[in-house]
Write an enzyme that holds these catalytic residues in place. Sequence first.
Site, PDB file in Angstrom:
ATOM      1  N   TYR A  59       0.793  -1.022  -0.059  1.00  0.00           N
ATOM      2  CA  TYR A  59       0.091   0.046  -0.028  1.00  0.00           C
ATOM      3  C   TYR A  59       0.943   1.421   0.038  1.00  0.00           C
ATOM      4  CZ  TYR A  59      -3.772   3.177   1.775  1.00  0.00           C
ATOM      5  OH  TYR A  59      -4.520   3.928   2.024  1.00  0.00           O
TER       6      TYR A  59
ATOM      7  N   LYS B 136       0.941   4.046  -2.888  1.00  0.00           N
ATOM      8  CA  LYS B 136       0.555   5.699  -2.327  1.00  0.00           C
ATOM      9  C   LYS B 136       1.845   6.851  -2.535  1.00  0.00           C
ATOM     10  CE  LYS B 136      -3.513   5.220  -1.060  1.00  0.00           C
ATOM     11  NZ  LYS B 136      -4.602   5.714  -2.062  1.00  0.00           N
TER      12      LYS B 136
END
Length: 306
Positions: A165, A169
């Site tokens: 993640y 991001k």
Amino acid sequence: MTIRFDGKVAIVTGAGNGLGKCHAIALAARGAKVVVNDLGGARDGVGASSEAARAVVAEIEAAGGEAIANGADVTNYEQVEAMVNEAREKWGRVDILVNNAGVLRDKSFSNVELDDFGFVLDVHLMGAVNCTKAVWPLMREQNYGRVVMTTSSSGLYGNFGQTNYGAAKMGVIGLMNTLVLEGGKYGIRVNALSPCAATRMTEDLMPENLLGLLKPESVTPALLYLVSEDGPNRTIITAGAGTFARSIVYETGGMWLPEEDQTPEKIAEHWDAISDPSTQKEYTSGNDQTQNMLTKAAEGLGIKLQ
Ligand code: NAI
């Protein structure tokens, strides 16, 4: 001055729940026509249902706004292109793209499966690439566009169990940085939002007694500012619990070392000066960094830069 979006068309991905839903409702309440996109899967991206997006459209319409539901999977370019074409056919343009769709598949790096790593990259990073690629020609043609990437403190600073993640991001920040350079002359501005809110994605990760403070409604004003006509460019806003801040990458001015001193030992010796935060600057392109290196070297060598 009230910020309004009358006459503007917005696409918000992952708008069936949480932050995206809140962004879509707020954009419509301020006059935008909104494509409420959502694949309608579970938190880990499994499954699909158009129910959530349709419920948000019903809510917008009940408040007197205009919206359409769309079930495109942001990882599928053909579906994304069809979504953009649908908005264009219905309303003639797309002014605002909010790349918000997201999933989580948390595991520590030693346990994460490569497939789960790739899936999270695909939804967050390639999802943002697909949607931006599909609206880009139209925004250039219109000479107007506002694009927002949804980043995260996990990407900017790290979070245990979120290598996949976090990488995705931070990836969208890299995407933003170059899009800003390529879109500027076409009136396209690209920014990023780093939210913090209690949604189905995070509610079990947040302290229970603070959930009431972490409302999506306390984040959405930052999104509205970022996509507004006079909004900023290349800006990362962090927003949560009513606190708004700007996250910036700085680089220290650094130190030039003559050729005989270009050794790891000399770097260690001068580390305090090399990393001195009082010399830090914000760069707005990779070229700025090269320029700083060459300027420092020219000063050190006593030569004039052309
Ligand atoms: P959420 O789970 O409530 O909403 C995400 C939505 O994206 C869901 O409705 C889901 O169906 C949709 N979605 C997932 N995969 C999709 C796909 N392939 N195509 C289309 N739609 C898809 O989560 P939340 O919290 O509202 O998250 C929104 C964004 O904010 C995400 O990008 C998330 O990573 C980011 N974020 C959220 C934080 C928070 O504190 N809630 C913190 C940092 C970032």
